[in-house]
Design a protein around this motif. Sequence first.
Motif, PDB file in Angstrom:
ATOM      1  N   CYS A  58       0.859  -1.182   0.000  1.00 34.92           N
ATOM      2  CA  CYS A  58       0.000   0.000   0.000  1.00 34.92           C
ATOM      3  C   CYS A  58       0.901   1.241   0.000  1.00 34.92           C
ATOM      4  O   CYS A  58       1.707   1.439   0.913  1.00 34.92           O
ATOM      5  N   VAL A  59       0.761   2.084  -1.021  1.00 38.23           N
ATOM      6  CA  VAL A  59       1.619   3.254  -1.164  1.00 38.23           C
ATOM      7  C   VAL A  59       0.945   4.468  -0.520  1.00 38.23           C
ATOM      8  O   VAL A  59      -0.189   4.811  -0.872  1.00 38.23           O
ATOM      9  N   VAL A  60       1.619   5.089   0.456  1.00 42.00           N
ATOM     10  CA  VAL A  60       1.054   6.262   1.118  1.00 42.00           C
ATOM     11  C   VAL A  60       2.041   7.420   1.095  1.00 42.00           C
ATOM     12  O   VAL A  60       3.230   7.229   0.797  1.00 42.00           O
ATOM     13  N   GLU A  61       1.537   8.606   1.425  1.00 46.20           N
ATOM     14  CA  GLU A  61       2.388   9.794   1.356  1.00 46.20           C
ATOM     15  C   GLU A  61       3.343   9.869   2.544  1.00 46.20           C
ATOM     16  O   GLU A  61       4.514  10.182   2.399  1.00 46.20           O
ATOM     17  N   ILE A  88       4.005   8.889   7.150  1.00 46.86           N
ATOM     18  CA  ILE A  88       3.804   7.881   8.200  1.00 46.86           C
ATOM     19  C   ILE A  88       2.459   8.033   8.911  1.00 46.86           C
ATOM     20  O   ILE A  88       1.929   7.090   9.447  1.00 46.86           O
ATOM     21  N   ARG A  89       1.911   9.259   8.871  1.00 45.72           N
ATOM     22  CA  ARG A  89       0.593   9.427   9.472  1.00 45.72           C
ATOM     23  C   ARG A  89      -0.453   8.621   8.725  1.00 45.72           C
ATOM     24  O   ARG A  89      -1.397   8.092   9.305  1.00 45.72           O
ATOM     25  N   ASP A  90      -0.255   8.523   7.390  1.00 44.10           N
ATOM     26  CA  ASP A  90      -1.193   7.760   6.574  1.00 44.10           C
ATOM     27  C   ASP A  90      -1.068   6.267   6.862  1.00 44.10           C
ATOM     28  O   ASP A  90      -2.060   5.534   6.825  1.00 44.10           O
ATOM     29  N   VAL A  91       0.165   5.813   7.179  1.00 39.64           N
ATOM     30  CA  VAL A  91       0.334   4.410   7.581  1.00 39.64           C
ATOM     31  C   VAL A  91      -0.526   4.142   8.810  1.00 39.64           C
ATOM     32  O   VAL A  91      -1.283   3.175   8.862  1.00 39.64           O
ATOM     33  N   MET A  92      -0.422   5.052   9.797  1.00 37.43           N
ATOM     34  CA  MET A  92      -1.205   4.862  11.024  1.00 37.43           C
ATOM     35  C   MET A  92      -2.696   4.886  10.728  1.00 37.43           C
ATOM     36  O   MET A  92      -3.468   4.111  11.299  1.00 37.43           O
ATOM     37  N   ALA A  93      -3.103   5.782   9.824  1.00 33.23           N
ATOM     38  CA  ALA A  93      -4.524   5.895   9.488  1.00 33.23           C
ATOM     39  C   ALA A  93      -5.034   4.592   8.882  1.00 33.23           C
ATOM     40  O   ALA A  93      -6.094   4.085   9.267  1.00 33.23           O
ATOM     41  N   VAL A  94      -4.251   4.008   7.965  1.00 36.27           N
ATOM     42  CA  VAL A  94      -4.672   2.748   7.337  1.00 36.27           C
ATOM     43  C   VAL A  94      -4.634   1.615   8.367  1.00 36.27           C
ATOM     44  O   VAL A  94      -5.551   0.802   8.450  1.00 36.27           O
ATOM     45  N   TYR A  96      -6.417  -3.865   6.621  1.00 37.13           N
ATOM     46  CA  TYR A  96      -5.325  -4.106   5.693  1.00 37.13           C
ATOM     47  C   TYR A  96      -4.234  -4.911   6.369  1.00 37.13           C
ATOM     48  O   TYR A  96      -3.787  -4.560   7.461  1.00 37.13           O
ATOM     49  N   ARG A  97      -3.803  -5.988   5.727  1.00 38.72           N
ATOM     50  CA  ARG A  97      -2.794  -6.857   6.330  1.00 38.72           C
ATOM     51  C   ARG A  97      -1.536  -6.972   5.467  1.00 38.72           C
ATOM     52  O   ARG A  97      -0.704  -7.836   5.689  1.00 38.72           O
ATOM     53  N   GLY A  98      -1.425  -6.102   4.456  1.00 40.33           N
ATOM     54  CA  GLY A  98      -0.239  -6.151   3.595  1.00 40.33           C
ATOM     55  C   GLY A  98       0.863  -5.245   4.117  1.00 40.33           C
ATOM     56  O   GLY A  98       0.857  -4.840   5.277  1.00 40.33           O
ATOM     57  N   LEU A  99       1.814  -4.928   3.263  1.00 36.76           N
ATOM     58  CA  LEU A  99       2.927  -4.055   3.634  1.00 36.76           C
ATOM     59  C   LEU A  99       2.690  -2.635   3.109  1.00 36.76           C
ATOM     60  O   LEU A  99       1.691  -2.376   2.437  1.00 36.76           O
ATOM     61  N   TYR A 100       3.604  -1.739   3.435  1.00 41.63           N
ATOM     62  CA  TYR A 100       3.466  -0.339   3.016  1.00 41.63           C
ATOM     63  C   TYR A 100       4.668   0.117   2.212  1.00 41.63           C
ATOM     64  O   TYR A 100       5.718  -0.520   2.214  1.00 41.63           O
ATOM     65  N   VAL A 131      -0.183  -3.438  -6.058  1.00 40.37           N
ATOM     66  CA  VAL A 131       0.221  -2.184  -5.442  1.00 40.37           C
ATOM     67  C   VAL A 131      -1.033  -1.326  -5.321  1.00 40.37           C
ATOM     68  O   VAL A 131      -1.699  -1.029  -6.316  1.00 40.37           O
ATOM     69  N   ILE A 132      -1.385  -0.972  -4.077  1.00 42.21           N
ATOM     70  CA  ILE A 132      -2.576  -0.144  -3.844  1.00 42.21           C
ATOM     71  C   ILE A 132      -2.118   1.292  -3.624  1.00 42.21           C
ATOM     72  O   ILE A 132      -1.355   1.567  -2.685  1.00 42.21           O
TER      73      ILE A 132
END
Lengths: 205, 205
Positions: free
Chosen positions: B86-89, B91-97, B103-107, B142-143
């Motif tokens: 999962c591609v995010v902008e 680290i806050r977005d990691v926490m949000a997801v 979601y059980r995949g990687l970032y 890739v999400i």
Amino acid sequence: MDNTYPSQLLERAVAEFSKLPGIGRKTALRLVLDVLRRSEDEVDSFTSAVSRVRKEVKYCRVCHNISDTDVCPICSDSHRDATTICVVENIRDVMAVENTQQYRGLYHVLGGIISPMDGIGPNDIEIDSLVERVAQGGVKEVILALSSTMEGDTTNFYISRKLAPYDVAVSVIARGISVGDELEYTDEVTLGRAILNRTTMTTKQ
Amino acid sequence: MDNTYPSQLLERAVAEFSKLPGIGRKTALRLVLDVLRRSEDEVDSFTSAVSRVRKEVKYCRVCHNISDTDVCPICSDSHRDATTICVVENIRDVMAVENTQQYRGLYHVLGGIISPMDGIGPNDIEIDSLVERVAQGGVKEVILALSSTMEGDTTNFYISRKLAPYDVAVSVIARGISVGDELEYTDEVTLGRAILNRTTMTTKQ
């Protein structure tokens, strides 16, 4: 807690920031992420300023305002009117009154307000030192500029009784409707007091 | 500036606090006065946490998320689905997801978003390292979970083109009306897209 922090260092910094008043965990995280974007020098400059203000700041031994010196710049300013003392709750109130540019006397910072609910009695705040200043003579007027709350009124009453034996005028700042306020939106207690405490209008003062 | 600070130490601490995002001079003063009320130990604990998070925090060398270790707990968790990224902008977005628990995949943390207005191009963010991860094989999907803005769309488009040569599915998180939103208050662009991207309703999935 609904957040899973990916780092304990991060979590600890967020926890520390969120101890500050009005800073929740979301805001704290935003602040810490901002810290991470700064250079190490900038962060050092921040932490040293915070550390130094706590460890090195002094309180004026006359008025108890925050000061870098033993006696604060206001108390040591010979151009100010030393016969008048304005009593305030904290240093923010000193700044508020100073910003009005209407007052040229000295201050006395109580460092709190009598509040039995919070366990703050007359001996926990700087009332004795105020009485002492008045007892030393030279003071003509003490202006009580405390919040218009139950605690403020209690403190006003206590101080005025303590100062009764001395030859000093004790006054309280005016309560009334705020400049710019419309009557219909003013609460009835304030409006009632404003009517009771009306002042005579003269064409010229 | 309309405030006369009684102490330079105080003024410097206020200036430092007000460099933080969303903290004005009034709030900064409130925070510094709170610092003054704390014990020296508490203040040390605050400044050391801030200093350490800046100096000691690491970034995962796989996904670039904040981490105390070389590889973050998510990337090293063998129970997670390593075939999905999962591609995010940030680290806050990691926490949000993570908080959605869906979601059980990687970032993969880009550390920004393509924004020509701010001078941020594709090479300023972690796109190459994403392509490399995909090139190494084993990734099925890739999400792209970026903000629904012009910059987010640009970044989505750029990444999907970069990944086109590889045998990997690229998807974008759904855009539509928020859960709990009423139609009449939804803006027309969102509502328009939600109609275009409608999903089939089945009685049982």
